[in-house]
Design a protein around this motif. Structure first.
Motif, PDB file in Angstrom:
ATOM      1  N   ARG A  60       0.832  -1.214   0.000  1.00  0.00           N
ATOM      2  CA  ARG A  60       0.000   0.000   0.000  1.00  0.00           C
ATOM      3  C   ARG A  60       0.860   1.255   0.000  1.00  0.00           C
ATOM      4  O   ARG A  60       0.577   2.218  -0.712  1.00  0.00           O
ATOM      5  N   ARG A  61       1.899   1.246   0.810  1.00  0.00           N
ATOM      6  CA  ARG A  61       2.787   2.407   0.852  1.00  0.00           C
ATOM      7  C   ARG A  61       3.427   2.654  -0.505  1.00  0.00           C
ATOM      8  O   ARG A  61       3.633   3.807  -0.919  1.00  0.00           O
ATOM      9  N   ASP A  62       3.725   1.571  -1.222  1.00  0.00           N
ATOM     10  CA  ASP A  62       4.354   1.710  -2.533  1.00  0.00           C
ATOM     11  C   ASP A  62       3.357   2.090  -3.623  1.00  0.00           C
ATOM     12  O   ASP A  62       3.745   2.281  -4.781  1.00  0.00           O
ATOM     13  N   GLY A  63       2.088   2.196  -3.266  1.00  0.00           N
ATOM     14  CA  GLY A  63       1.097   2.703  -4.200  1.00  0.00           C
ATOM     15  C   GLY A  63       0.421   1.675  -5.077  1.00  0.00           C
ATOM     16  O   GLY A  63      -0.117   2.016  -6.138  1.00  0.00           O
ATOM     17  N   TYR A  64       0.396   0.413  -4.642  1.00  0.00           N
ATOM     18  CA  TYR A  64      -0.219  -0.649  -5.442  1.00  0.00           C
ATOM     19  C   TYR A  64      -1.412  -1.245  -4.699  1.00  0.00           C
ATOM     20  O   TYR A  64      -1.459  -1.237  -3.469  1.00  0.00           O
ATOM     21  N   PRO A  65      -2.372  -1.787  -5.432  1.00  0.00           N
ATOM     22  CA  PRO A  65      -3.499  -2.456  -4.766  1.00  0.00           C
ATOM     23  C   PRO A  65      -3.016  -3.759  -4.134  1.00  0.00           C
ATOM     24  O   PRO A  65      -2.066  -4.384  -4.613  1.00  0.00           O
ATOM     25  N   VAL A  66      -3.696  -4.190  -3.084  1.00  0.00           N
ATOM     26  CA  VAL A  66      -3.260  -5.411  -2.413  1.00  0.00           C
ATOM     27  C   VAL A  66      -4.453  -6.124  -1.783  1.00  0.00           C
ATOM     28  O   VAL A  66      -5.407  -5.483  -1.332  1.00  0.00           O
ATOM     29  N   GLU A  67      -4.392  -7.444  -1.790  1.00  0.00           N
ATOM     30  CA  GLU A  67      -5.377  -8.279  -1.108  1.00  0.00           C
ATOM     31  C   GLU A  67      -4.636  -9.331  -0.297  1.00  0.00           C
ATOM     32  O   GLU A  67      -3.533  -9.735  -0.662  1.00  0.00           O
ATOM     33  N   LYS A  68      -5.270  -9.775   0.771  1.00  0.00           N
ATOM     34  CA  LYS A  68      -4.713 -10.864   1.578  1.00  0.00           C
ATOM     35  C   LYS A  68      -5.691 -12.027   1.524  1.00  0.00           C
ATOM     36  O   LYS A  68      -6.878 -11.871   1.811  1.00  0.00           O
ATOM     37  N   HIS A  69      -5.190 -13.194   1.175  1.00  0.00           N
ATOM     38  CA  HIS A  69      -6.020 -14.386   1.040  1.00  0.00           C
ATOM     39  C   HIS A  69      -5.506 -15.484   1.966  1.00  0.00           C
ATOM     40  O   HIS A  69      -4.313 -15.529   2.285  1.00  0.00           O
ATOM     41  N   HIS A  70      -6.412 -16.356   2.370  1.00  0.00           N
ATOM     42  CA  HIS A  70      -6.047 -17.450   3.274  1.00  0.00           C
ATOM     43  C   HIS A  70      -6.466 -18.781   2.665  1.00  0.00           C
ATOM     44  O   HIS A  70      -7.537 -18.894   2.063  1.00  0.00           O
ATOM     45  N   VAL A  71      -5.616 -19.774   2.823  1.00  0.00           N
ATOM     46  CA  VAL A  71      -5.891 -21.099   2.286  1.00  0.00           C
ATOM     47  C   VAL A  71      -5.450 -22.145   3.302  1.00  0.00           C
ATOM     48  O   VAL A  71      -4.461 -21.951   4.011  1.00  0.00           O
ATOM     49  N   LEU A  72      -6.193 -23.226   3.383  1.00  0.00           N
ATOM     50  CA  LEU A  72      -5.910 -24.288   4.349  1.00  0.00           C
ATOM     51  C   LEU A  72      -5.332 -25.499   3.621  1.00  0.00           C
ATOM     52  O   LEU A  72      -5.883 -25.954   2.617  1.00  0.00           O
ATOM     53  N   THR A  73      -4.210 -26.020   4.137  1.00  0.00           N
ATOM     54  CA  THR A  73      -3.612 -27.210   3.540  1.00  0.00           C
ATOM     55  C   THR A  73      -4.319 -28.471   4.042  1.00  0.00           C
ATOM     56  O   THR A  73      -5.041 -28.439   5.041  1.00  0.00           O
ATOM     57  N   LYS A  74      -4.068 -29.594   3.394  1.00  0.00           N
ATOM     58  CA  LYS A  74      -4.688 -30.848   3.780  1.00  0.00           C
ATOM     59  C   LYS A  74      -4.255 -31.304   5.167  1.00  0.00           C
ATOM     60  O   LYS A  74      -4.984 -32.057   5.820  1.00  0.00           O
ATOM     61  N   ASP A  75      -3.062 -30.873   5.609  1.00  0.00           N
ATOM     62  CA  ASP A  75      -2.615 -31.255   6.951  1.00  0.00           C
ATOM     63  C   ASP A  75      -2.836 -30.142   7.972  1.00  0.00           C
ATOM     64  O   ASP A  75      -2.212 -30.125   9.028  1.00  0.00           O
ATOM     65  N   GLY A  76      -3.711 -29.172   7.645  1.00  0.00           N
ATOM     66  CA  GLY A  76      -4.207 -28.248   8.649  1.00  0.00           C
ATOM     67  C   GLY A  76      -3.504 -26.934   8.831  1.00  0.00           C
ATOM     68  O   GLY A  76      -3.851 -26.171   9.736  1.00  0.00           O
ATOM     69  N   TYR A  77      -2.530 -26.591   7.989  1.00  0.00           N
ATOM     70  CA  TYR A  77      -1.838 -25.306   8.136  1.00  0.00           C
ATOM     71  C   TYR A  77      -2.590 -24.210   7.392  1.00  0.00           C
ATOM     72  O   TYR A  77      -3.012 -24.402   6.235  1.00  0.00           O
ATOM     73  N   ALA A  78      -2.752 -23.064   8.047  1.00  0.00           N
ATOM     74  CA  ALA A  78      -3.425 -21.915   7.437  1.00  0.00           C
ATOM     75  C   ALA A  78      -2.370 -21.007   6.820  1.00  0.00           C
ATOM     76  O   ALA A  78      -1.569 -20.393   7.537  1.00  0.00           O
TER      77      ALA A  78
END
Length: 432
Positions: A60-78
């Motif tokens: 954001r500071r550098d002036g670009y759009p940004v999104e944060k996404h979350h995904v869960l692995t098969k062994d439970g890590y987020a």
């Protein structure tokens, strides 16, 4: 490991001192118990430039759009993914749970050992590879493997339990990579993507496509910067000193398998990075990185030192580096060695199986350097001889180019980033 984790034996302490520097190990324990040091830190920071340790804030500071996404692995890590999207603000076409987007070709970037999304952003708004690719019209995704500052949650374990840290880059390859790649394809609607990986990011890519060869068809191009596969000829002091101990099955290795390797304490990292500004000689600051990235730092962009110190290392397991140590001892690129008994249970053989690199059929481009402290020329050539779809091999035309220079070196845009962009553009213009 970090001082924040349970226990502290001699091997642990020595590894942390070598990787992060003596001052970091001493400073963390002092800062937690000293209000005087906290006050001193605040006063120092008020007179200095802002140091950012969060990818969303930096983008954001550098002036670009940004999104944060979350995904869960098969062994439970987020896991956390950071996206720099090409928004379509004039139409709702393409609206999904991932937002309103303009369909653009995807580039997925993965950093090295004990690093995170932030590693790709340290060169600033004009010269960082994600920004350069975004300005060419690409949809950018920055991956994070389990254990770094963005991925410290698991469905069944918390980060204080040994079970949480019982992983190496093998698990990152067969669980983290499929989860991230599948999510990106589902989110964007794109069936294929470009890939850029540095160091361990290259390791993970190679293991993924050898263990799960169906993913080879997902990658339009793959650019591996100093990929770590074979390490028997490494110049790294950590491997030479600790490899014979931690690269074999013994009591110490078994104890360390369930421990964190390096600290993720942002407060400590900000303090250390604040010491890298104009009041400290650059070589004094850069010497803290020497054990991890090499002693020849002629080409390192030293103006980036405050940001480097604030964003590396950012967490991971002992088992990651121990897996590399095993490769140093065995001279092979193979799965984790648990000892004959457990190997038989897991692999149905006494020794771990080699990774079948001949199954990696994705189009691969390799960048390497003659002076790389971690990945020797001999080991690179062993890798090249086993890859079936090698598109190009680039030797960096600087005799003293080192491992960390592949992402923060002077001239990295000319020697590496521009070539990646040209290759991606050529593919899009030729096959799209």
């Amino acid at each position: 490991m970090a001082v924040t984790i349970i226990g502290c034996n001699i091997i642990e302490s020595l590894l942390l001192l070598l990787l992060s520097g003596l001052c970091c190990w001493q400073l963390e324990s002092q800062l937690r118990g000293s209000s005087f040091m906290v006050a001193a830190f605040i006063n120092v920071r008020q007179t200095r430039d802002i140091i950012i340790t969060d990818a969303v804030q930096r983008i954001r500071r550098d002036g670009y759009p940004v999104e944060k996404h979350h995904v869960l692995t098969k062994d439970g890590y987020a896991l956390t993914l950071h996206r720099i999207p090409q928004y379509n603000t004039t139409s709702t076409t393409g609206a999904t749970a991932c937002g309103i987007y303009s369909r653009r070709p995807v580039v997925f970037l993965l950093a090295g050992i004990y690093a995170s999304s932030d590693a790709w952003l340290l060169n600033g708004r004009e010269n960082s590879l994600p920004y350069l690719l975004w300005r060419q019209g690409y949809d950018i995704w920055l991956g994070n493997n389990r254990g770094n500052i963005y991925t410290r949650r698991n469905v069944w374990y918390n980060a204080t339990e040994r079970e949480f840290w019982n992983f190496s880059w093998h698990e990152m390859s067969i669980y983290d990579m499929p989860a991230m790649v599948d999510y990106i394809m589902q989110c964007t609607g794109e069936a294929k993507m470009h890939f850029v990986g540095i160091s361990q990011g290259g390791t993970v890519f190679l293991v993924l496509n050898s263990m799960l060869p169906q993913y080879n068809g997902v990658f339009k191009t793959a650019h591996l910067l100093a990929p770590v596969a074979y390490v028997s000829n490494t110049k790294g002091g950590l491997a030479k000193i600790f490899g014979p101990i931690l690269g074999t099955r013994n009591y110490v290795a078994k104890v360390l398998e369930g421990m964190e390797m390096v600290s993720t304490n942002k407060f400590v990292k900000k303090f250390l990075s604040s010491l890298c500004f104009e009041n400290e000689r650059p070589m004094v600051c850069v010497s803290r990185l020497w054990p991890a990235v090499g002693y020849d730092t002629q080409h390192l962009n030293k103006t980036l030192l405050p940001d480097i110190m604030a964003n590396f290392p950012v967490g991971g397991s002992f088992k990651q580096i121990m897996h590399y140590f095993q490769g140093y001892v065995s001279t092979k690129f193979r799965q984790y060695d648990y000892g004959p008994e457990k190997n038989w249970l897991m692999y149905n053989q006494l020794e771990p199986p080699d990774y079948k690199l001949e199954l990696v059929t994705a189009p691969v481009t390799i960048f390497y350097a003659e002076n790389d402290y971690i990945v020797s020329v001999e080991d690179i050539w062993r890798l090249l001889m086993r890859l079936r779809n090698l598109q190009a091999v680039y030797k960096i035309p600087r005799r003293r180019w080192n491992h960390f220079d592949f992402i923060c070196g002077l001239g990295v845009r000319e020697f590496i980033f521009d070539k990646i962009i040209r290759a991606a553009n050529y593919y899009e213009y030729t096959y799209s």
